[in-house]
Design a protein around this motif. Sequence first.
Motif: not given
Length: 266
Positions: A152-171, A207-213
């Motif tokens: 739970l901790v590792t998955g939440l950090s990598i897939f749930i908690l960190l990606p919103p930082l990227l979405f804040m910048k790009m979206e 690159i952004y779209m590839a990362i998202v995929t």
Amino acid sequence: MMGAKIFQALETDIQEELKLAFLDAETNLMETYVNITSEELEIFLQILSLSIKHGIIPVRNGAIYFSWDFRNSFSFVTSTLSTIGYGLIAPRTPMGQMFCVFYSLLGIPLTIIFLQSVSNALLQPLSEFEKYLQNMEMKETQIRTCELLFFLVTGLSIFILLPPLLFMKMEGWTYNEGLYFAFISLSTIGFGDYIIGVNPSKNYSNIYMAIVTLWCTFGIAWMALFFDLLSKNLEKTKISVTCNTLWQRERKFSGKRSHFWPSLRR
């Protein structure tokens, strides 16, 4: 029923505010442009709604944004094969709809097979962690709990908690919006109210779209594994509680029976 009432209480006020804002804008438009009749305005709004539904979105400079370019077509394919189904763009022609049916019949099973391979790769660190805990001679229930927490901790950090930082910048979203989008997407709910890479005012890099995929691929596999692991733990807990309950009843019944047997023997 409780969930429905909670959503109703949370969302009704904002819906009423949007309704009033729309009616005010419509009234102001009618007062400003007196040559427009209510019937003409209704026709225009219907055409506008239909155009947005078909992926044609008006922007401030008067241009229109047609969504079926290759990048967004690729996004549609990804959301279809992963069964997220955002719904912003969808085939409208008869040939496109029929092709989508046959394409999905073949593509979704292949995607499931691929995601199973990804899941096996994600389970490898979990297996190593389980062996480490077994070498420490921990109990099975403790091992299951530690596995669930580690996953739970590792998955939440990598897939749930960190990606919103990227979405804040790009979206240009807030962190809460990015967090909400991440969970809704990876759980394949896919409401379609937030979608990445479709803002006509943004210049997205490949690159952004590839990362998202990649994020979407591994994230969906992780989410499926987490739900499976959680359901198995809940099922084991249910079985344990049921066995304890039956054991208590049997013990209680045995105690009563021990009081009766001596009298019968006498």
